[in-house]
Write an enzyme that holds these catalytic residues in place. Sequence first.
Site, PDB file in Angstrom:
ATOM      1  N   GLU A  47       0.833  -1.206   0.000  1.00  0.00           N
ATOM      2  CA  GLU A  47       0.000   0.000   0.000  1.00  0.00           C
ATOM      3  C   GLU A  47       0.871   1.260   0.000  1.00  0.00           C
ATOM      4  OE1 GLU A  47      -3.670   1.872   2.697  1.00  0.00           O
ATOM      5  OE2 GLU A  47      -2.379   0.322   3.531  1.00  0.00           O
ATOM      6  N   LYS A 129      -8.457   4.798  -2.631  1.00  0.00           N
ATOM      7  CA  LYS A 129      -9.089   4.223  -1.431  1.00  0.00           C
ATOM      8  C   LYS A 129     -10.310   5.063  -1.071  1.00  0.00           C
ATOM      9  CE  LYS A 129      -7.730   2.618   3.206  1.00  0.00           C
ATOM     10  NZ  LYS A 129      -6.580   2.558   4.162  1.00  0.00           N
ATOM     11  N   CYS A 163      -6.006  -2.193   2.216  1.00  0.00           N
ATOM     12  CA  CYS A 163      -6.066  -2.259   3.678  1.00  0.00           C
ATOM     13  C   CYS A 163      -7.493  -2.482   4.196  1.00  0.00           C
ATOM     14  CB  CYS A 163      -5.448  -0.983   4.248  1.00  0.00           C
ATOM     15  SG  CYS A 163      -4.865  -1.125   5.951  1.00  0.00           S
TER      16      CYS A 163
END
Length: 337
Positions: A47, A129, A163
């Site tokens: 990430e 995200k 995540c």
Amino acid sequence: MTEKRTVRVAAVQIAPDLDSADGTVERVCRAIADAAAQGAALVVFPETFVPYYPYFSFVRPPVLAGADHLRLYERAVVVPGPVTEAVAAAARANGVVVVLGVNERDHGSLYNTQLVFDADGRLVLKRRKITPTYHERMIWGQGDGSGLTVVDTAVGRVGALACWEHYNPLARYALMAQHEEIHVAQFPGSLVGQIFADQIEVTIRHHALESGCFVVNATGWLTDEQIQSITPDTGLQKALRGGCMTAIVSPEGNHVVPPLTSGEGILVADLDMGLITKRKRMMDSVGHYARPELLSLTLDNRPAAPMTTTATPVTAIVPSPKAEADHDDAQLLQLAR
């Protein structure tokens, strides 16, 4: 009889260069070449690996994080730009699909962005995200539904989440409903401790089982020297250790190879794509096991924009002959005065 299809994949767990964005990109390109030399057709990085995950935001209060935040702005990735060109060239030269996490800068905002490059170097997906987690909300803006997209690549249909997006079941279902074959997960690593590694493992194994796809997950790694450079507080340094679970999981929820939980390395495994059908024959969450007349998902996949414009047609006004004559008479009268 269907021909057996096998895809070799690689999940990369290495440390970034905390002093240079270019240094991190060089490490990415070297890892792509190393993985390709081992026969990998897909290479996955952690990430926001370029230039690095904002570890400072987890251990420092906002009032003390301004300089680090601005430094991240200076080193962040513009898409498209030099970083995407370098990674695209590496993907193309090695003939591999690459999934890379970056801190993306879009004018005055940063985003946690996942980039998917096909084996010919084309950038086939840029997604952000959708909801940064906890301390991350001080660093990144929010993504939108346009990134919840599964793309066709040289290795198959690839979807990606970052995540704790994996704790949003509707986000995962959006990718499942698009029949992803390989799900790419990315986590920061070197964070929180063993409990984080345990949570990652449970999460990715569950998604593999529920979606009936393979999961390739990469987490990052920090050296002791890097941890000390982020914070001199030995108590806070404990929060920057552990939490690594680079792993490759089958549709049956099993590790294809033992996971990598510490140190640097490249995890390589062969995926028997026939296991997808084997799993879905018994339980297809978006097919024969679904009940869309009872439960279904609506996805707004329009890109979010701070402004939209509506074009108003302009009608040309053509003066009549009489109006033109009146205008000419008025001008002559003015001159006579």
